[in-house]
Design an enzyme around this catalytic site. Structure first.
Site, PDB file in Angstrom:
ATOM      1  N   ASP A 445       0.882  -1.151   0.000  1.00 11.81           N
ATOM      2  CA  ASP A 445       0.000   0.000   0.000  1.00 11.81           C
ATOM      3  C   ASP A 445       0.932   1.217   0.000  1.00 11.81           C
ATOM      4  O   ASP A 445       2.104   1.100   0.317  1.00 11.81           O
ATOM      5  CB  ASP A 445      -0.865  -0.055   1.270  1.00 11.81           C
ATOM      6  CG  ASP A 445      -1.555   1.251   1.543  1.00 11.81           C
ATOM      7  OD1 ASP A 445      -2.178   1.772   0.611  1.00 11.81           O
ATOM      8  OD2 ASP A 445      -1.465   1.747   2.675  1.00 11.81           O
ATOM      9  N   ASP A 625      -1.648  -0.737   5.804  1.00  9.81           N
ATOM     10  CA  ASP A 625      -1.943  -0.226   7.146  1.00  9.81           C
ATOM     11  C   ASP A 625      -3.373   0.262   7.316  1.00  9.81           C
ATOM     12  O   ASP A 625      -3.811   0.479   8.431  1.00  9.81           O
ATOM     13  CB  ASP A 625      -1.004   0.926   7.490  1.00  9.81           C
ATOM     14  CG  ASP A 625      -1.373   2.191   6.752  1.00  9.81           C
ATOM     15  OD1 ASP A 625      -1.740   2.080   5.568  1.00  9.81           O
ATOM     16  OD2 ASP A 625      -1.308   3.271   7.345  1.00  9.81           O
TER      17      ASP A 625
END
Lengths: 727, 52
Positions: A445, A625
């Site tokens: 990400d 996250d």
């Protein structure tokens, strides 16, 4: 000690926001309180906390447990969890009451002590039986041998019955579920060894395997204990991370506000969300204007503007102005809780992964049972004597008993997770290392994972003369991340902020003030009178001159570029999946040398891409996250999330990265490969011992001495091989 | 070999003594915090009555 590495800026205590002072039920006894203190990491911390607490009148005894990062306080009935939390805060340590997890924690403690007690009993029995056996091996005969066998039986039978219970119980459970786990052959070998030796002893026979039975119990319990210990430490650390996020909300009641736990909020309640706080619930804005950081939910790095009537979701961070929010969904209905359900579903899918130990057991259990049965039938056929045939069949089962197999995995996993924990990686799942070793595709990400999620101004040098001190002074008046970044950068350059008057923050827009009587503004493009560009930026206008742009770029996490390079060098494919806009993602991917990136993805699209990769047969490591990564984290073969991640993401991932830098991820990949190789080597080692011993057993020439030697040698070799672990 | 009648119970008794000692350490929670015990030995504060 080296644990200090991980208690740096990103230790759990520092990640924590304002902490709970929730009234807790006393954990174990009426006068005992347990608190989690994640910040404790060295001998000096122990002294400070224990002496600081003991100085209080109400405290009878305070004891820090460094392994589990807890403090246990016995008191004279006057202390409460709040008062102790307050006292610890005074000593410089964040703490939180453990009542919500104390129950499971004490259960884990009890299980650990129980295993250790059985281990001690088995050790005592093993040593004594071994002494007696040495006499038998060195030629004791007739009555002496029989006496020795009877004494051994008197020690071994109760020991096996007591210390072997964990195996018997788990074997029974797996038999009832119709499976053949590792514990079935173990239990069978234990029972057969005891039964056969007992009948041999009764008939004054030559061979009794009591020593093998207790030794087996001892080594296997050793493996079980290592396994349990590693898991208990990881579990307690993970629970603390979760406990740090006990969140509270300010509920508007009558004239004032009251602080309540998020769990107590109901739809229809009105809550106040201050700048810098995280949205506790899903809701609609009733009053106020502000900007929201949605990066944890969507991956967007640009703050989004919000005003009355807008919808907010739990997990977003309020940046500039105070908001009044009417709750539309809380608790089990909120988007966070729905995500947790999704994680539960994904975890049940994850448990379908067959660990190396399971696969070994699946191949192994039928094989030894077939061999033993063949020995029984074969020898009965040839000799016609049931006693000989039974003896030889049991000898086969004993000699092939997976003593070393039981140690093969826990020994390696304990060594590896201990090493990784010191490097700042918390392995939450026992099979995570094995899965990590097989990874061939790494999916990242962007915001908050490869980047720190904190922007930095990039063009301060291009600003006109005298602009920076004004910008710095204005920026100091706001908590907005962009303003904070300007203030910090100016301070780093040694810029003295200009003297301003009448500085005030206009929520959702920016900051304005007067500089020598000239109005100055720092804020959003449209508010300052400029047109917004594609970049993340804030604008500064001094008097009537043209606005100047201060542009920002997100900073990569330390070690991000090295990690990507290392992954590419080891021929793993690397992919960047972001919810952010394309230009930002492209610039960032270029700066790291990443060719494969996708931008503007919704959470389900991320998960779908990861699922497609897994369906292709790739082994995917997902590092993320945010809430938008949670589904993808759960769908991947194995997943890592930083400690700064949202709770849901951390729950979904197998490994938590405690530090700020990404370098440990590369090391973990390397170490996982070595660990997997060691596990496989261990299987081969114990297999090799069996290859030598099985023919001997089938020929009926195995003596208790050979069985004991093979068993202890293979166990020791396997343990030593596990300790050889180097990244 | 009659000495065995004495020696075996004696050796067993000694072993049991060790086992009892181990069980006592277990009950006294001496295995709960291996990391803390490793650090405590490095503490340099003087203590007349060390915590158990």
């Amino acid at each position: 000690m080296s644990l200090a590495d991980i208690s740096g800026p990103a230790c759990p205590a520092c990640v924590a926001g304002p902490l709970a002072a929730e009234r807790g039920r006393p954990a174990a006894a009426a006068d005992e309180i347990q608190l989690a203190v994640p910040g404790v990491h060295c001998a000096a911390c122990i002294s400070t906390i224990e002496r600081g607490l003991m100085r209080r009148d109400g405290v009878a005894d305070a004891r820090v447990n460094l392994t589990l990062r807890r403090v246990r306080v016995r008191h004279h009935g006057r202390e409460t969890p709040e008062s102790l939390t307050e006292a610890l805060k005074g000593l410089g340590y964040e703490a939180m009451p453990l009542d919500m997890i104390a129950l499971s924690a004490t259960e884990a403690d009890r299980a650990s002590r129980d295993l250790l007690m059985r281990l001690g009993v088995a050790f005592f029995a093993m040593m004594n039986v071994m002494l007696l056996s040495v006499a038998v091996w060195s030629g004791a005969e007739d009555a002496t041998r029989d006496v020795f066998h009877w004494v051994s039986a008197a020690i071994a039978l109760p020991t096996v019955a007591f210390a072997g219970q964990p195996f018997f119980r788990s074997a029974w459970a797996s038999l009832r579920a119709g499976r053949l786990g590792m514990d079935v052959p173990i239990s069978l070998a234990l029972i057969l060894a005891c039964g056969m030796s007992l009948s041999e002893t009764a008939m004054s026979g030559e061979h009794a395997y009591f020593d093998a039975a207790v030794m087996l119990t001892f080594f296997l319990l050793g493996g079980r204990y290592l396994d349990h210990r590693t898991r208990a430490v990881a579990r307690s650390a993970a629970q603390e991370l979760a406990a740090l996020e006990v969140r509270r909300a300010l509920r508007l009641a009558g004239a004032g506000t009251e602080t309540v736990a998020v769990a107590d909020l109901r739809p229809g309640d009105r809550v106040r969300v201050l700048p810098g706080a995280r949205m506790p619930v899903d809701g609609t804005v009733e009053d106020g204007a502000s900007e929201l950081d949605r990066s944890l939910l969507t991956g967007e790095s640009l703050p989004a503007r919000i005003a009355a009537g807008g919808a907010v979701s739990a997990g977003e961070v309020n940046l500039t102005g105070a908001l009044t929010v009417r709750v539309t969904a809380a608790g089990r209905d909120s988007s966070l809780a729905r995500m947790a359900d999704l994680v539960a579903v994904a975890e049940s899918a994850r448990s379908r992964y067959a660990s190396l130990a399971d696969r070994a057991a699946r191949a192994y259990a039928p094989l030894v049972h077939t061999l033993a049965a063949a020995a029984l039938v074969g020898w009965f056929w040839v000799t016609g004597e049931l006693r000989t045939a039974l003896n030889i069949a049991s000898a086969v089962l004993i000699i092939t008993c997976p003593c070393a197999l039981g140690l093969a995995v826990p020994a390696v996993v304990t060594a590896a997770s201990g090493r990784l924990f010191r490097r700042g990686l918390l392995i939450k799942d026992g099979t995570a290392l094995e899965r990590l070793a097989e990874v061939d595709t790494v999916v990242f990400d962007k915001t908050g994972t490869l980047t720190l999620g904190t922007p930095r101004p990039v063009n301060l040098d291009e600003l006109p003369e005298g602009a920076l001190p004004v910008a710095a002074a204005l920026a100091a008046g706001s908590a907005h991340p962009l303003a904070r970044a300007v203030a910090t950068a100016a301070e780093e350059r040694g810029v003295v902020p200009a003297l301003l008057t009448g500085v005030k923050e206009v929520a959702g827009h920016g900051v304005d003030g007067l500089f020598d009587g000239v109005p100055v503004r720092l804020g959003r493009a449209d508010w300052v009178g400029a047109s917004a560009g594609a970049r993340t930026s804030t604008w500064l206008r001094i008097g009537t001159s043209a606005p100047v742009e201060i542009a920002f770029a997100d900073r990569p996490r330390p070690g991000a570029a090295d990690l990507v390079q290392r992954l590419t060098e080891t021929r793993r494919s690397v992919m960047l999946l972001s919810g952010d806009v394309a230009p930002a993602v492209r610039d960032f991917a270029d700066s790291l040398g990443l060719a494969d990136w996708r931008a503007g993805l919704r959470p389900e699209e991320k998960a779908a891409i990861v699922e497609a990769l897994v369906a292709e047969g790739r082994r995917v490591l997902m590092v993320g996250d945010g809430l938008n990564d949670t589904a993808a984290l759960a769908a991947a073969t194995v997943s890592i999330s930083p400690a700064s991640a949202l709770d849901a993401a951390r729950v979904a991932s197998d490994i938590v990265l405690l530090g700020e830098g990404l370098a440990p991820v590369g090391e973990a990949l390397g170490l996982a490969r070595v660990a997997r190789r060691r596990i496989l080597e261990n299987f081969w080692i114990s297999g090799a011992y069996n290859v030598v011993a099985i023919p001997l057993a089938l020929m009926g020439v195995v003596t208790p001495l050979i069985a004991a030697a093979a068993m202890s040698l293979s166990s020791i070799t396997v343990t030593l091989n596990a300790l050889r672990l180097r990244p | 070999m009659n000495v065995l009648i004495v020696l075996i119970p004696v050796s067993l008794g000694l072993g049991l003594l060790g086992l009892a000692g181990f069980l006592w350490t277990l009950k006294a929670r001496q295995f709960d915090d291996p990391e803390g015990d490793a650090s405590r030995i490095l503490q340099d504060d003087w203590d007349d009555r060390p915590a158990p």
